[in-house]
Design a protein around this motif. Structure first.
Motif, PDB file in Angstrom:
ATOM      1  N   ALA A   1       0.823  -1.215   0.000  1.00 23.00           N
ATOM      2  CA  ALA A   1       0.000   0.000   0.000  1.00 23.00           C
ATOM      3  C   ALA A   1       0.857   1.265   0.000  1.00 23.00           C
ATOM      4  CB  ALA A   1      -0.931   0.001   1.212  1.00 23.00           C
ATOM      5  N   SER A   2       2.017   1.221   0.630  1.00 18.16           N
ATOM      6  CA  SER A   2       2.848   2.422   0.726  1.00 18.16           C
ATOM      7  C   SER A   2       3.878   2.546  -0.405  1.00 18.16           C
ATOM      8  CB  SER A   2       3.572   2.463   2.071  1.00 18.16           C
ATOM      9  OG  SER A   2       4.475   1.377   2.176  1.00 18.16           O
ATOM     10  N   TYR A   3       4.065   1.529  -1.211  1.00 20.23           N
ATOM     11  CA  TYR A   3       5.081   1.540  -2.268  1.00 20.23           C
ATOM     12  C   TYR A   3       4.885   2.688  -3.268  1.00 20.23           C
ATOM     13  CZ  TYR A   3       8.309  -0.196  -5.798  1.00 20.23           C
ATOM     14  OH  TYR A   3       9.327  -0.312  -6.696  1.00 20.23           O
ATOM     15  N   PRO A   4       3.681   2.928  -3.800  1.00 26.02           N
ATOM     16  CA  PRO A   4       3.511   4.073  -4.717  1.00 26.02           C
ATOM     17  C   PRO A   4       3.845   5.409  -4.058  1.00 26.02           C
ATOM     18  CG  PRO A   4       1.630   2.602  -4.879  1.00 26.02           C
ATOM     19  CD  PRO A   4       2.453   2.137  -3.713  1.00 26.02           C
ATOM     20  N   SER A   5       3.515   5.554  -2.792  1.00 25.61           N
ATOM     21  CA  SER A   5       3.827   6.793  -2.082  1.00 25.61           C
ATOM     22  C   SER A   5       5.336   6.978  -1.937  1.00 25.61           C
ATOM     23  CB  SER A   5       3.171   6.768  -0.707  1.00 25.61           C
ATOM     24  OG  SER A   5       3.526   7.918   0.015  1.00 25.61           O
ATOM     25  N   ILE A   6       6.049   5.903  -1.688  1.00 25.14           N
ATOM     26  CA  ILE A   6       7.509   5.965  -1.567  1.00 25.14           C
ATOM     27  C   ILE A   6       8.120   6.365  -2.908  1.00 25.14           C
ATOM     28  CG2 ILE A   6       9.593   4.576  -1.209  1.00 25.14           C
ATOM     29  CD1 ILE A   6       7.915   2.971   0.878  1.00 25.14           C
ATOM     30  N   LEU A   7       7.649   5.763  -4.000  1.00 20.13           N
ATOM     31  CA  LEU A   7       8.158   6.110  -5.332  1.00 20.13           C
ATOM     32  C   LEU A   7       7.843   7.568  -5.671  1.00 20.13           C
ATOM     33  CD1 LEU A   7       7.364   2.950  -7.481  1.00 20.13           C
ATOM     34  CD2 LEU A   7       9.557   3.673  -6.551  1.00 20.13           C
ATOM     35  N   ASN A   8       6.646   8.014  -5.330  1.00 19.06           N
ATOM     36  CA  ASN A   8       6.234   9.388  -5.576  1.00 19.06           C
ATOM     37  C   ASN A   8       7.148  10.363  -4.828  1.00 19.06           C
ATOM     38  OD1 ASN A   8       4.535  11.331  -6.709  1.00 19.06           O
ATOM     39  ND2 ASN A   8       3.210  11.347  -4.908  1.00 19.06           N
ATOM     40  N   THR A   9       7.449  10.067  -3.587  1.00 18.64           N
ATOM     41  CA  THR A   9       8.321  10.909  -2.778  1.00 18.64           C
ATOM     42  C   THR A   9       9.727  10.950  -3.356  1.00 18.64           C
ATOM     43  OG1 THR A   9       7.031  10.425  -0.800  1.00 18.64           O
ATOM     44  CG2 THR A   9       9.259  11.252  -0.461  1.00 18.64           C
ATOM     45  N   MET A  10      10.232   9.816  -3.808  1.00 19.69           N
ATOM     46  CA  MET A  10      11.573   9.768  -4.397  1.00 19.69           C
ATOM     47  C   MET A  10      11.634  10.583  -5.688  1.00 19.69           C
ATOM     48  SD  MET A  10      12.629   5.807  -3.571  1.00 19.69           S
ATOM     49  CE  MET A  10      13.821   5.771  -4.844  1.00 19.69           C
ATOM     50  N   GLU A  11      10.602  10.507  -6.508  1.00 20.52           N
ATOM     51  CA  GLU A  11      10.566  11.269  -7.756  1.00 20.52           C
ATOM     52  C   GLU A  11      10.522  12.769  -7.467  1.00 20.52           C
ATOM     53  OE1 GLU A  11      10.463  11.769 -11.980  1.00 20.52           O
ATOM     54  OE2 GLU A  11      11.056  10.117 -10.692  1.00 20.52           O
ATOM     55  N   ALA A  12       9.717  13.163  -6.492  1.00 26.11           N
ATOM     56  CA  ALA A  12       9.636  14.585  -6.121  1.00 26.11           C
ATOM     57  C   ALA A  12      10.985  15.080  -5.606  1.00 26.11           C
ATOM     58  CB  ALA A  12       8.543  14.797  -5.078  1.00 26.11           C
ATOM     59  N   ARG A  13      11.667  14.272  -4.822  1.00 25.74           N
ATOM     60  CA  ARG A  13      12.997  14.649  -4.311  1.00 25.74           C
ATOM     61  C   ARG A  13      14.001  14.806  -5.444  1.00 25.74           C
ATOM     62  NH1 ARG A  13      12.673  16.805   0.382  1.00 25.74           N
ATOM     63  NH2 ARG A  13      11.852  15.470   1.971  1.00 25.74           N
ATOM     64  N   ASN A  14      13.983  13.883  -6.391  1.00 23.16           N
ATOM     65  CA  ASN A  14      14.911  13.962  -7.520  1.00 23.16           C
ATOM     66  C   ASN A  14      14.661  15.223  -8.350  1.00 23.16           C
ATOM     67  OD1 ASN A  14      16.190  11.575  -6.817  1.00 23.16           O
ATOM     68  ND2 ASN A  14      14.912  10.328  -8.142  1.00 23.16           N
ATOM     69  N   LEU A  15      13.400  15.551  -8.562  1.00 27.85           N
ATOM     70  CA  LEU A  15      13.044  16.760  -9.307  1.00 27.85           C
ATOM     71  C   LEU A  15      13.512  18.007  -8.553  1.00 27.85           C
ATOM     72  CD1 LEU A  15      11.593  18.125 -11.693  1.00 27.85           C
ATOM     73  CD2 LEU A  15       9.463  17.910 -10.387  1.00 27.85           C
ATOM     74  N   GLU A  16      13.281  18.032  -7.250  1.00 30.69           N
ATOM     75  CA  GLU A  16      13.723  19.160  -6.437  1.00 30.69           C
ATOM     76  C   GLU A  16      15.245  19.286  -6.443  1.00 30.69           C
ATOM     77  OE1 GLU A  16      11.963  18.965  -2.534  1.00 30.69           O
ATOM     78  OE2 GLU A  16       9.949  18.910  -3.394  1.00 30.69           O
ATOM     79  N   ASN A  17      15.954  18.170  -6.326  1.00 27.31           N
ATOM     80  CA  ASN A  17      17.418  18.209  -6.322  1.00 27.31           C
ATOM     81  C   ASN A  17      17.968  18.746  -7.638  1.00 27.31           C
ATOM     82  OD1 ASN A  17      17.538  17.215  -3.716  1.00 27.31           O
ATOM     83  ND2 ASN A  17      17.869  15.100  -4.347  1.00 27.31           N
ATOM     84  N   ALA A  18      17.399  18.316  -8.757  1.00 27.51           N
ATOM     85  CA  ALA A  18      17.873  18.790 -10.064  1.00 27.51           C
ATOM     86  C   ALA A  18      17.633  20.291 -10.207  1.00 27.51           C
ATOM     87  CB  ALA A  18      17.170  18.032 -11.185  1.00 27.51           C
ATOM     88  N   THR A  19      16.478  20.768  -9.745  1.00 25.16           N
ATOM     89  CA  THR A  19      16.152  22.190  -9.849  1.00 25.16           C
ATOM     90  C   THR A  19      17.004  23.019  -8.902  1.00 25.16           C
ATOM     91  OG1 THR A  19      13.888  21.527 -10.369  1.00 25.16           O
ATOM     92  CG2 THR A  19      14.253  23.849  -9.872  1.00 25.16           C
ATOM     93  N   ARG A  20      17.190  22.539  -7.698  1.00 20.33           N
ATOM     94  CA  ARG A  20      18.027  23.256  -6.722  1.00 20.33           C
ATOM     95  C   ARG A  20      19.484  23.321  -7.186  1.00 20.33           C
ATOM     96  NH1 ARG A  20      15.203  26.337  -3.002  1.00 20.33           N
ATOM     97  NH2 ARG A  20      13.521  25.114  -2.141  1.00 20.33           N
ATOM     98  N   ALA A  21      19.947  22.287  -7.885  1.00 14.76           N
ATOM     99  CA  ALA A  21      21.322  22.296  -8.404  1.00 14.76           C
ATOM    100  C   ALA A  21      21.492  23.430  -9.424  1.00 14.76           C
ATOM    101  CB  ALA A  21      21.666  20.953  -9.032  1.00 14.76           C
ATOM    102  N   ILE A  22      20.495  23.634 -10.267  1.00 13.49           N
ATOM    103  CA  ILE A  22      20.557  24.741 -11.246  1.00 13.49           C
ATOM    104  C   ILE A  22      20.531  26.076 -10.505  1.00 13.49           C
ATOM    105  CG2 ILE A  22      19.367  25.885 -13.155  1.00 13.49           C
ATOM    106  CD1 ILE A  22      18.265  23.085 -13.924  1.00 13.49           C
ATOM    107  N   GLN A  23      19.658  26.198  -9.522  1.00 13.22           N
ATOM    108  CA  GLN A  23      19.558  27.438  -8.749  1.00 13.22           C
ATOM    109  C   GLN A  23      20.889  27.760  -8.063  1.00 13.22           C
ATOM    110  OE1 GLN A  23      16.869  27.286  -5.392  1.00 13.22           O
ATOM    111  NE2 GLN A  23      16.663  29.519  -5.329  1.00 13.22           N
ATOM    112  N   THR A  24      21.494  26.779  -7.451  1.00  8.00           N
ATOM    113  CA  THR A  24      22.780  26.971  -6.776  1.00  8.00           C
ATOM    114  C   THR A  24      23.864  27.379  -7.763  1.00  8.00           C
ATOM    115  OG1 THR A  24      22.174  25.369  -5.074  1.00  8.00           O
ATOM    116  CG2 THR A  24      24.527  25.827  -5.343  1.00  8.00           C
ATOM    117  N   PHE A  25      23.873  26.742  -8.928  1.00  8.99           N
ATOM    118  CA  PHE A  25      24.879  27.050  -9.953  1.00  8.99           C
ATOM    119  C   PHE A  25      24.726  28.489 -10.450  1.00  8.99           C
ATOM    120  CE2 PHE A  25      27.123  26.557 -14.012  1.00  8.99           C
ATOM    121  CZ  PHE A  25      28.230  25.830 -13.604  1.00  8.99           C
TER     122      PHE A  25
END
Length: 186
Positions: free
Chosen positions: A30-54
């Motif tokens: 039951a929690s597996y889709p939520s875990i994948l969703n959270t990981m995808e959101a984190r990856n998207l945030e990390n990629a965007t924050r990396a551009i902002q920092t640069f």
């Protein structure tokens, strides 16, 4: 003759173990889709924050060195979006640009070359230099090529593209050189 009662054996029965493992399995499924969703959101945030920092590092370098710097976004040979920090070749005595026709950009030594993960489609609303997109910072940190219509970078996650999901990460650039980070729905 009296019979002695033996104490019951300690432990769990096979049936109890199967029931507990089944319940744990249901919770994980039951929690597996939520875990994948959270990981995808984190990856998207990390990629965007990396551009902002640069972008912020490039601005800071321009201010520190008093030389115009830029971030150049371009497609690599593999089709992936890559970005570099570049500095203008300037007259060392005055540290100003001579003329626009003689501007030469050099990659800044030691500055890392970064890449945007290909799983995130990117939309650039930035000034273009041929097929490249650029953000140029002056020696005082302002964006030289700023226009109100061309001032954002948008990363999107197709996996988060569902009703109610924040599937966009937007970087808005301002004339003074600051960068705003936003989460939005498409």
């Amino acid at each position: 003759m009296k019979t002695r009662k033996r104490p019951a054996a300690a432990g769990f029965t096979l049936l109890e173990v199967i029931v507990v493992v089944g319940i744990i399995g249901i919770f994980v499924a039951a929690s597996y889709p939520s875990i994948l969703n959270t990981m995808e959101a984190r990856n998207l945030e990390n990629a965007t924050r990396a551009i902002q920092t640069f972008l912020q590092q490039t601005r800071n370098r321009a201010v520190d060195t008093k030389i115009i710097h830029r971030v150049r976004f371009y497609r690599s040979d593999s089709g992936q979006w890559v970005y570099d920090m570049e500095a203008v070749e300037a007259d060392l005595a005055t540290r100003t640009l001579t003329t626009a026709a003689t501007v030469t950009w050099n990659r800044v030594p030691g500055a890392p070359r970064k890449a945007i993960p290909p799983k995130f489609p990117v939309t650039f609303a930035l000034p273009a230099d041929g097929s490249d997109y650029v953000v140029s910072f002056s020696a005082v940190g302002t964006i030289i090529n700023f226009t109100t219509a061309l001032n954002s970078i948008i990363l999107r996650s197709p996996k988060l593209d569902r009703p109610g999901q924040m599937d966009l990460r937007v970087l808005n650039l301002f004339l003074g050189g600051s960068v705003q980070y936003l989460k939005q729905k498409s």
